[in-house]
Scaffold this motif. Sequence first.
Motif, PDB file in Angstrom:
ATOM      1  N   GLN A  17      -3.287  16.428   0.677  1.00  0.00           N
ATOM      2  CA  GLN A  17      -3.276  15.835  -0.661  1.00  0.00           C
ATOM      3  C   GLN A  17      -3.264  16.905  -1.740  1.00  0.00           C
ATOM      4  OE1 GLN A  17      -5.963  12.608  -1.071  1.00  0.00           O
ATOM      5  NE2 GLN A  17      -5.552  12.274  -3.239  1.00  0.00           N
ATOM      6  N   ARG A  18      -3.957  18.000  -1.524  1.00  0.00           N
ATOM      7  CA  ARG A  18      -3.941  19.109  -2.488  1.00  0.00           C
ATOM      8  C   ARG A  18      -2.530  19.606  -2.721  1.00  0.00           C
ATOM      9  NH1 ARG A  18      -5.921  24.511   0.079  1.00  0.00           N
ATOM     10  NH2 ARG A  18      -3.878  24.171   1.036  1.00  0.00           N
ATOM     11  N   GLU A  75       0.839  -1.198   0.000  1.00  0.00           N
ATOM     12  CA  GLU A  75       0.000   0.000   0.000  1.00  0.00           C
ATOM     13  C   GLU A  75       0.875   1.250   0.000  1.00  0.00           C
ATOM     14  OE1 GLU A  75      -4.363  -0.376   1.777  1.00  0.00           O
ATOM     15  OE2 GLU A  75      -2.821  -0.447   3.320  1.00  0.00           O
ATOM     16  N   THR A  76       0.363   2.305  -0.616  1.00  0.00           N
ATOM     17  CA  THR A  76       1.050   3.589  -0.647  1.00  0.00           C
ATOM     18  C   THR A  76       0.233   4.616   0.109  1.00  0.00           C
ATOM     19  OG1 THR A  76      -0.058   4.333  -2.652  1.00  0.00           O
ATOM     20  CG2 THR A  76       1.952   3.006  -2.938  1.00  0.00           C
ATOM     21  N   ILE A  77       0.791   5.788   0.235  1.00  0.00           N
ATOM     22  CA  ILE A  77       0.062   6.879   0.892  1.00  0.00           C
ATOM     23  C   ILE A  77      -1.238   7.173   0.166  1.00  0.00           C
ATOM     24  CG2 ILE A  77       1.366   8.627  -0.399  1.00  0.00           C
ATOM     25  CD1 ILE A  77       1.048  10.490   1.999  1.00  0.00           C
ATOM     26  N   TRP A  78      -1.243   6.988  -1.166  1.00  0.00           N
ATOM     27  CA  TRP A  78      -2.444   7.273  -1.948  1.00  0.00           C
ATOM     28  C   TRP A  78      -3.556   6.268  -1.633  1.00  0.00           C
ATOM     29  CZ3 TRP A  78      -1.079  11.822  -3.195  1.00  0.00           C
ATOM     30  CH2 TRP A  78       0.221  12.096  -3.582  1.00  0.00           C
ATOM     31  N   ASP A  79      -3.145   5.020  -1.403  1.00  0.00           N
ATOM     32  CA  ASP A  79      -4.136   4.014  -1.030  1.00  0.00           C
ATOM     33  C   ASP A  79      -4.762   4.333   0.325  1.00  0.00           C
ATOM     34  OD1 ASP A  79      -3.609   2.429  -3.325  1.00  0.00           O
ATOM     35  OD2 ASP A  79      -1.807   1.645  -2.352  1.00  0.00           O
ATOM     36  N   ARG A  80      -3.920   4.744   1.273  1.00  0.00           N
ATOM     37  CA  ARG A  80      -4.423   5.050   2.610  1.00  0.00           C
ATOM     38  C   ARG A  80      -5.312   6.296   2.592  1.00  0.00           C
ATOM     39  NH1 ARG A  80      -5.392   1.254   5.034  1.00  0.00           N
ATOM     40  NH2 ARG A  80      -5.659   2.568   6.896  1.00  0.00           N
ATOM     41  N   LEU A  81      -4.906   7.287   1.815  1.00  0.00           N
ATOM     42  CA  LEU A  81      -5.739   8.488   1.714  1.00  0.00           C
ATOM     43  C   LEU A  81      -7.105   8.147   1.108  1.00  0.00           C
ATOM     44  CD1 LEU A  81      -3.111  11.130   0.519  1.00  0.00           C
ATOM     45  CD2 LEU A  81      -4.427  11.221   2.649  1.00  0.00           C
ATOM     46  N   ARG A  82      -7.115   7.282   0.092  1.00  0.00           N
ATOM     47  CA  ARG A  82      -8.389   6.884  -0.495  1.00  0.00           C
ATOM     48  C   ARG A  82      -9.284   6.196   0.541  1.00  0.00           C
ATOM     49  NH1 ARG A  82      -6.748   3.326  -3.807  1.00  0.00           N
ATOM     50  NH2 ARG A  82      -7.555   1.476  -2.754  1.00  0.00           N
ATOM     51  N   THR A  83      -8.671   5.372   1.400  1.00  0.00           N
ATOM     52  CA  THR A  83      -9.443   4.707   2.449  1.00  0.00           C
ATOM     53  C   THR A  83     -10.108   5.722   3.372  1.00  0.00           C
ATOM     54  OG1 THR A  83      -7.969   2.786   2.403  1.00  0.00           O
ATOM     55  CG2 THR A  83      -9.296   3.094   4.391  1.00  0.00           C
ATOM     56  N   PHE A  84      -9.373   6.758   3.729  1.00  0.00           N
ATOM     57  CA  PHE A  84      -9.932   7.800   4.592  1.00  0.00           C
ATOM     58  C   PHE A  84     -11.050   8.547   3.881  1.00  0.00           C
ATOM     59  CE2 PHE A  84      -6.526   7.040   7.510  1.00  0.00           C
ATOM     60  CZ  PHE A  84      -6.934   7.570   8.727  1.00  0.00           C
ATOM     61  N   TRP A  85     -10.865   8.855   2.587  1.00  0.00           N
ATOM     62  CA  TRP A  85     -11.904   9.589   1.860  1.00  0.00           C
ATOM     63  C   TRP A  85     -13.181   8.759   1.749  1.00  0.00           C
ATOM     64  CZ3 TRP A  85     -11.137  14.263   2.314  1.00  0.00           C
ATOM     65  CH2 TRP A  85      -9.935  14.898   2.034  1.00  0.00           C
ATOM     66  N   GLN A 130      -0.757  12.929  -9.513  1.00  0.00           N
ATOM     67  CA  GLN A 130      -2.174  13.022  -9.877  1.00  0.00           C
ATOM     68  C   GLN A 130      -2.672  11.642 -10.317  1.00  0.00           C
ATOM     69  OE1 GLN A 130      -1.319  16.922 -12.389  1.00  0.00           O
ATOM     70  NE2 GLN A 130      -3.501  16.488 -12.397  1.00  0.00           N
ATOM     71  N   GLU A 131      -1.846  10.959 -11.101  1.00  0.00           N
ATOM     72  CA  GLU A 131      -2.203   9.635 -11.599  1.00  0.00           C
ATOM     73  C   GLU A 131      -2.320   8.622 -10.462  1.00  0.00           C
ATOM     74  OE1 GLU A 131      -1.003   7.103 -15.565  1.00  0.00           O
ATOM     75  OE2 GLU A 131       0.607   8.059 -14.413  1.00  0.00           O
ATOM     76  N   CYS A 132      -1.443   8.743  -9.469  1.00  0.00           N
ATOM     77  CA  CYS A 132      -1.503   7.843  -8.313  1.00  0.00           C
ATOM     78  C   CYS A 132      -2.745   8.101  -7.459  1.00  0.00           C
ATOM     79  CB  CYS A 132      -0.257   8.009  -7.447  1.00  0.00           C
ATOM     80  SG  CYS A 132       1.276   7.434  -8.213  1.00  0.00           S
ATOM     81  N   ALA A 133      -3.150   9.364  -7.400  1.00  0.00           N
ATOM     82  CA  ALA A 133      -4.235   9.751  -6.490  1.00  0.00           C
ATOM     83  C   ALA A 133      -5.604   9.764  -7.149  1.00  0.00           C
ATOM     84  CB  ALA A 133      -3.943  11.138  -5.910  1.00  0.00           C
TER      85      ALA A 133
END
Length: 526
Positions: A104-105, A61-71, A115-118
């Motif tokens: 994230q912004r 998992e990456t930071i982008w995966d974890r951020l998506r989980t929170f969103w 952008q592509e990762c997020a």
Amino acid sequence: MLSIELWNILLADPRDITETESTTLEAAAVTERASKYIAQHLYQRTAFLTEIDNGIQIDDETIWDRLRTFWEFLSYIFDPSIQEYSLTAVECNVALALGLGRLQRNLIAGVYRWQECAIDSEPAIRKLLFHITTFTRIEGPLFFPLQIVLTQLLSNLLSPTSLGVGERFVDTHLTLYQSGKRDDDVIIRLLDSRDVGVNLVTLHFVANLTRRSRRRFGTLWEGVGLSWTSKILARLDDWLILHDGRFDVAYTLFRPIFEFSLQQHAYTSLASPPEPITPSQTVLLKLIDHYLSSPHPNRSPSPHCYFIDLYKNLSEYSLASLQSGKDDARLPKVFEGLILVLEGLCSIGLACQERSDRRKSGNQQVQDKEGGEEELIGLLRKNETGVIRLLIELLKQLETFLPRRKHSSQQTDTTKLNEEQIRPITLLKRNLVRLVGILTFESIQTSDLVREYGGVHLLLSMTEVDELNPYLREHALFAVRNLMFHNPQNQQIIQQMNPVGVLGPNGELLPVPGKLQRTDDERHQI
């Protein structure tokens, strides 16, 4: 270490983080500090992200995966139909969402690979934005900052970079937002906000989605996109008065109208038959007038050729309405539109004359060659277009409807009209006379047409003082000068006239002195 604090939060289950108000606020504080650090150290973003990703180390998992989980979790708990939270709990959750949004912004700003990762977070962010613009939340001050941050986040996530990469994301999501599905069109909801900050970021978002693409910008003039445009245009007059930046950003958003020569398409798209002109069309004409009054390219053919038919349609409607003698609630708006069209045509005519003067003086520049605007002015001068005839007929009708008032003691029917009713009529008369003066300048053919339609006597009468329209006289004098220049037939009209008086210092008509009186022989002498 900040990166360690942040990854400990991102590794946790969002439900555990938001279980209590204290843990929620603690996590919010860490994400806020991290977002500020990133904003102040943009060139260290790669190293910071590497530290975070090395710290996570859970199933790749990456930071982008974890951020998506929170969103995804936040979009769930903010759904007003799920369950009720106390005001304090909502405030804490808003603080956490703000911190994550700013983080994230700032991380993805201008970096396409991130952008592509997020991008997988977009559906959850959009859903959360939908929930916080639902019902009374759109006007709730508690949600304004979060609406702003999430809109900025989406804007950074989807906007193509300066190198043009990321176009695919923009195309896909713009189509999604304009699909007509209620849950997907967050832009129309954001445009309903009365908060200055929310309006500004939404305008920037729409501009970023449509910039550098004629096709994407064209979607603003059809379907769902047209509803966005209409909402923005409906508020431009208020924004102009408030001087809070919204008008300037909106004007920048609509600049591609001129870059892509879409003036006629945009105007036609805003029509609503059988209305002769809509409020949105009037506002668009104000933007076009602003554009024409400043330096601009002289494209051929001119993108403003449709002004001829527009002028004729509005003039004919005005004539029919005035001649009917009936009250017409549409007429003031038609006058307003006609004034703007005339001002645009005057600006074009003056720009043509300025270029002509430079060519004659030998100071010609590259941009001074003749182009589409000279062709447009040439069409206005032709009898076949009917422009000159309508100019004179409408002036005659307006003179009957609103006679001149030579001095304040004169009693006229205009006392029945208030200033608000008189002003558009005086502006219209002034602009009609002004355009006559521009079109007759160094054009004997046009001067002949004015005479044929009975315009010479009419314009001569307008050189008298009119207290209702103090600047009309100056424009009439210029028009009369051009009508007489190298035109013996027009000059003969004046020679055959017998002076009836001399204007005094207060505008009153005094007797003609004996030395100025003419005999019949003198009057008819050419």
